[in-house]
Design a protein around this motif. Sequence first.
Motif, mmCIF file in Angstrom:
data_model
loop_
_atom_site.group_PDB
_atom_site.id
_atom_site.type_symbol
_atom_site.label_atom_id
_atom_site.label_comp_id
_atom_site.label_asym_id
_atom_site.label_seq_id
_atom_site.Cartn_x
_atom_site.Cartn_y
_atom_site.Cartn_z
ATOM 1 N N GLY A 118 0.838 -1.198 0.000
ATOM 2 C CA GLY A 118 0.000 0.000 0.000
ATOM 3 C C GLY A 118 0.869 1.242 0.000
ATOM 4 O O GLY A 118 2.043 1.178 -0.375
ATOM 5 N N VAL A 119 0.323 2.352 0.463
ATOM 6 C CA VAL A 119 1.099 3.599 0.454
ATOM 7 C C VAL A 119 2.039 3.702 1.650
ATOM 8 O O VAL A 119 2.924 4.552 1.679
ATOM 9 N N ASP A 120 1.837 2.832 2.650
ATOM 10 C CA ASP A 120 2.689 2.892 3.851
ATOM 11 C C ASP A 120 2.820 1.479 4.416
ATOM 12 O O ASP A 120 2.321 1.183 5.492
ATOM 13 N N GLY A 121 3.467 0.619 3.665
ATOM 14 C CA GLY A 121 3.606 -0.779 4.092
ATOM 15 C C GLY A 121 2.517 -1.652 3.465
ATOM 16 O O GLY A 121 1.863 -1.260 2.500
ATOM 17 N N MET A 122 2.357 -2.840 4.043
ATOM 18 C CA MET A 122 1.411 -3.825 3.499
ATOM 19 C C MET A 122 -0.035 -3.435 3.786
ATOM 20 O O MET A 122 -0.322 -2.881 4.836
ATOM 21 N N VAL A 123 -0.920 -3.820 2.889
ATOM 22 C CA VAL A 123 -2.356 -3.631 3.136
ATOM 23 C C VAL A 123 -2.854 -4.931 3.771
ATOM 24 O O VAL A 123 -2.824 -5.996 3.135
ATOM 25 N N TYR A 124 -3.286 -4.868 5.015
ATOM 26 C CA TYR A 124 -3.723 -6.076 5.730
ATOM 27 C C TYR A 124 -4.872 -6.750 4.953
ATOM 28 O O TYR A 124 -5.861 -6.091 4.621
ATOM 29 N N PRO A 125 -4.756 -8.050 4.671
ATOM 30 C CA PRO A 125 -5.765 -8.706 3.820
ATOM 31 C C PRO A 125 -7.108 -8.997 4.513
ATOM 32 O O PRO A 125 -7.999 -9.563 3.876
ATOM 33 N N GLY A 126 -7.228 -8.648 5.778
ATOM 34 C CA GLY A 126 -8.552 -8.730 6.417
ATOM 35 C C GLY A 126 -8.932 -10.110 6.935
ATOM 36 O O GLY A 126 -10.103 -10.372 7.216
ATOM 37 N N PHE A 127 -7.947 -11.006 7.121
ATOM 38 C CA PHE A 127 -8.272 -12.384 7.548
ATOM 39 C C PHE A 127 -9.106 -12.443 8.826
ATOM 40 O O PHE A 127 -9.946 -13.312 8.967
ATOM 41 N N CYS A 128 -8.833 -11.557 9.785
ATOM 42 C CA CYS A 128 -9.524 -11.645 11.089
ATOM 43 C C CYS A 128 -10.754 -10.738 11.193
ATOM 44 O O CYS A 128 -11.340 -10.621 12.263
ATOM 45 N N ARG A 129 -11.138 -10.138 10.091
ATOM 46 C CA ARG A 129 -12.279 -9.202 10.124
ATOM 47 C C ARG A 129 -13.536 -9.834 10.705
ATOM 48 O O ARG A 129 -14.318 -9.176 11.367
ATOM 49 N N SER A 130 -13.743 -11.119 10.396
ATOM 50 C CA SER A 130 -14.952 -11.735 10.956
ATOM 51 C C SER A 130 -14.616 -12.827 11.972
ATOM 52 O O SER A 130 -15.341 -13.790 12.131
ATOM 53 N N GLY A 131 -13.479 -12.655 12.651
ATOM 54 C CA GLY A 131 -13.117 -13.587 13.726
ATOM 55 C C GLY A 131 -11.696 -14.099 13.576
ATOM 56 O O GLY A 131 -11.221 -14.284 12.456
ATOM 57 N N MET A 132 -11.043 -14.353 14.737
ATOM 58 C CA MET A 132 -9.648 -14.803 14.694
ATOM 59 C C MET A 132 -9.567 -16.298 14.434
ATOM 60 O O MET A 132 -10.526 -17.027 14.637
ATOM 61 N N ARG A 133 -8.373 -16.715 14.033
ATOM 62 C CA ARG A 133 -8.117 -18.152 13.911
ATOM 63 C C ARG A 133 -7.988 -18.732 15.318
ATOM 64 O O ARG A 133 -7.463 -18.055 16.205
ATOM 65 N N ALA A 134 -8.402 -19.964 15.469
ATOM 66 C CA ALA A 134 -8.357 -20.597 16.801
ATOM 67 C C ALA A 134 -6.905 -20.931 17.169
ATOM 68 O O ALA A 134 -6.052 -21.073 16.295
#
Length: 301
Positions: A118-134
């Motif tokens: 992105g314009v200031d490092g990586m653009v987070y791909p949103g994996f945890c947007r609907s909950g974290m991995r167990a």
Amino acid sequence: MTTTATPPYCGRFAPSPSGLLHAGSLTTAVGSYLEARCRNGIWRVRIEDLDPPREIPGASRAILATLEACGLYWDGEVVYQSRRHGLYREALERLIAEGHAYACNCSRREIALAARAGVDGMVYPGFCRSGMRAGREAHAWRLRVPEQEIACVDRLQGDCRQQLARDVGDFVLLRADGCWAYQLAVVVDDAEQGINDIVRGSDLLVSTPRQLWLQHCLAYARPGYCHLPLMVNAAGEKLSKQTLAPAISRDAARDELWRALSRLGHEPAADVGGLDELWAWAFANWRLAQVPAGPVVIGGA
Ligand code: GLU
């Protein structure tokens, strides 16, 4: 008869004690001081000491002593971010309660493998947007950003805009190691200290849309913005401890101030006098319109 009082101008200088003041940071301090004083405003100093491993022992005291030696006198007590964790925690709790912030336990590696730049490092791909991995304890907190364009008009740089979802992604508020992110702390402190105008270096322009979005989420008033030109060395690199920018000499305060004014497009006569006369000249002659927007090269051959 009722009158609505306009709050006085309130600006600030917010150095990080990861190094001593150098030509770049002193020039920013001088520009922000003049903007405040020429409007009969308040000028505060806040030490941004949220990252202990990057802190240089004694740097906070040395920065304050150099400001005073150069005739930059702040109003009120100096604020230290390291003593304000409770305020950042409260703001985070509100963001979580209102659904703006979410927990994320992705590793750096997982993000690096999937993210685009992105314009200031990586653009987070949103994996945890609907909950974290167990199955993992440590987690950061991120702010959910919108797909809309966030914009403001900077007094010196003009139009500044980003589409946060595309350009930056959901960004970190509290790191997994327990450190508060600059973006959250700066927004909370500016609002809590009543700062209504922010004059700082152009390297931070890239952060401004994130801060505007955080202000919106926390229902804070939006301050004015003015990003001063970046001070670079002959190789075009931002002056910093990493690029070995020399520290400001307190013994040469008058000449350091003269040079800072000249970098800001203000050329007092060489024989204008001592520190006090130089400040008097600066108060009488300060015009933001004279300040260059683009990078200023310092030193070199
Ligand atoms: N602490 C930051 C720095 O020293 C400045 C933050 C700000 O002005 O918003 O670069």
